[in-house]
Design an enzyme around this catalytic site. Structure first.
Site, PDB file in Angstrom:
ATOM      1  N   HIS A 265       0.839  -1.207   0.000  1.00 18.12           N
ATOM      2  CA  HIS A 265       0.000   0.000   0.000  1.00 18.12           C
ATOM      3  C   HIS A 265       0.873   1.256   0.000  1.00 18.12           C
ATOM      4  O   HIS A 265       1.038   1.931   1.018  1.00 18.12           O
ATOM      5  CB  HIS A 265      -0.938  -0.010   1.213  1.00 18.12           C
ATOM      6  N   ASN A 266       1.413   1.551  -1.156  1.00 17.22           N
ATOM      7  CA  ASN A 266       2.302   2.701  -1.318  1.00 17.22           C
ATOM      8  C   ASN A 266       1.919   3.445  -2.594  1.00 17.22           C
ATOM      9  O   ASN A 266       0.927   3.118  -3.254  1.00 17.22           O
ATOM     10  CB  ASN A 266       3.763   2.244  -1.350  1.00 17.22           C
ATOM     11  N   ALA A 267       2.712   4.437  -2.956  1.00 11.90           N
ATOM     12  CA  ALA A 267       2.372   5.271  -4.116  1.00 11.90           C
ATOM     13  C   ALA A 267       2.460   4.504  -5.433  1.00 11.90           C
ATOM     14  O   ALA A 267       1.791   4.869  -6.401  1.00 11.90           O
ATOM     15  CB  ALA A 267       3.289   6.496  -4.155  1.00 11.90           C
TER      16      ALA A 267
ATOM     17  N   HIS B  98       1.461   1.405  -5.854  1.00 10.02           N
ATOM     18  CA  HIS B  98       0.139   0.772  -5.951  1.00 10.02           C
ATOM     19  C   HIS B  98      -0.891   1.793  -6.426  1.00 10.02           C
ATOM     20  O   HIS B  98      -1.725   1.492  -7.295  1.00 10.02           O
ATOM     21  CB  HIS B  98      -0.266   0.208  -4.594  1.00 10.02           C
TER      22      HIS B  98
END
Length: 362
Positions: free
Chosen positions: A121-123, A125
């Site tokens: 769940h990061n940028a 994604h």
């Protein structure tokens, strides 16, 4: 029933809170030390990298778009670079007379508010979901009915849907009484356009990605298709389809080509296992799918595909048919499920078959 709170769970919440606050402090320091950069600035990248990134953007509407490579070519700025490009080619900057410098600054803040330490769940994604959403917005059954505002809402909601995600799930936050547990993780409403209805629609789209509402949306979608009563001339029906499209984009990893899909699968499981390790550390009950000793990547992915992804994309294919993209995604989905099944039971296949790529599928 309130969860039992022990000193261990309080400590776990404190550890997580400390990590989040530390990350927030770093972001604020970075922001205060940064000077304004022109839109599209890629931070001292040489011409070779710039050329490769530009070439990739020319194919941004293709389903085998490699967001991991694009993130490397843009020096970790895939979300900002992608969204500005999509806004430009979709005519949104011109239509809404957006200030590109302010847009770039705003998107940079969004990108920075993703936690880069999260494996999943990061940028990256968020950029991947945004690219998928763009592909879905181009589907003929949908595209001819969309207004510029619909496209804006779809792309912006995709870019912001997991901002500030802490890398653990809602039950973990509840049992540790973390402050984020009082609201859905995906709640975020960017004030880019000063219209209350726009903010409300963005919030509604983002909240639709809450996995706990999966069955609710799926059943409604299926009923609409069974009754053939979707009328995309109606704003409320277009909004519902945008919600479904964003839900599809959010869980589309198993529909990507194997080499990309497998990377995402390993990343999300690594995030699960980190949560499980934290729960073990503080003597909390280990959450489902978070025990690395009991929950293999292949088993998790087979379950995810079978119970979440397949039912949703079968209905999406029904809605978009005839659609080359939907058929391609279902081909990848079936192929990837077979690969995970072979990995789970290695005696039934060779190593070369397990690692076969499917780049030849359109």
């Amino acid at each position: 029933m309130q969860p039992t709170v022990t000193s261990h769970s309080c400590n776990a919440a404190g550890v997580l809170q400390g990590e989040l606050q530390s990350g927030t402090r770093r972001k604020h320091l970075q922001r205060s030390s940064q000077t304004s950069r022109p839109p599209g600035h890629l931070h001292l990248l040489d011409q070779d990298y710039l050329g490769q990134a530009a070439f990739m953007l020319s194919k941004v509407g293709t389903w085998n778009f490699d967001i991991f490579l694009f993130d490397r070519l843009t020096n970790g700025n895939s979300l900002v670079t992608l969204v500005i490009h999509l806004f430009n080619i979709s005519g949104l900057i011109h239509h809404f007379q957006l200030d590109v410098v302010k847009l770039h600054r705003f998107l940079s803040m969004v990108q920075e508010d993703y936690h880069s330490q999260n494996p999943y769940h990061n940028a990256i994604h968020a950029a991947d979901v945004t690219q998928a959403m763009y592909c879905y917005l181009k589907e003929p059954k949908l595209a001819e009915h969309l207004s510029p505002l619909d496209v804006f809402l779809g792309l912006m909601a995709a870019a912001a849907h997991d901002v500030d995600h802490p890398g653990v799930n809602q039950p973990f936050l509840i049992k540790t009484r973390h402050h984020l547990a009082s609201s859905v993780l995906t709640r975020w409403r960017p004030p880019l356009l000063c219209r209350q209805d726009v903010e409300q629609q963005l919030g509604s789209l983002i909240l639709a990605t809450d996995i706990s509402r999966q069955n609710e949306f799926l059943l409604t979608f299926r009923e609409h298709l069974d009754h053939q009563d979707l009328d995309l001339q109606l704003a409320e029906h277009r909004h519902f389809i945008l919600q479904i499209a964003l839900k599809c984009a959010d869980v589309c990893n198993p529909c990507r080509i194997w080499k990309l899909s497998r990377q995402w699968s390993e990343r999300v499981c690594e995030e699960f296992y980190r949560q499980g390790d934290l729960e073990k550390r503080f003597d909390l009950e280990i959450s489902p799918l978070c025990d690395q000793q009991a929950d293999s990547v292949s088993a998790i992915q087979i379950g995810f595909i079978s119970y979440i992804v397949e039912p949703l994309f079968e209905e999406w294919q029904r809605f978009t048919e005839p659609s080359l993209l939907s058929r391609t995604m279902m081909d990848h989905l079936n192929h990837n499920k077979t690969c995970w099944s072979r990995i789970r039971s290695p005696s039934s296949t060779s190593e070369s078959e397990e690692n076969e790529d499917d780049d030849d599928i359109p």
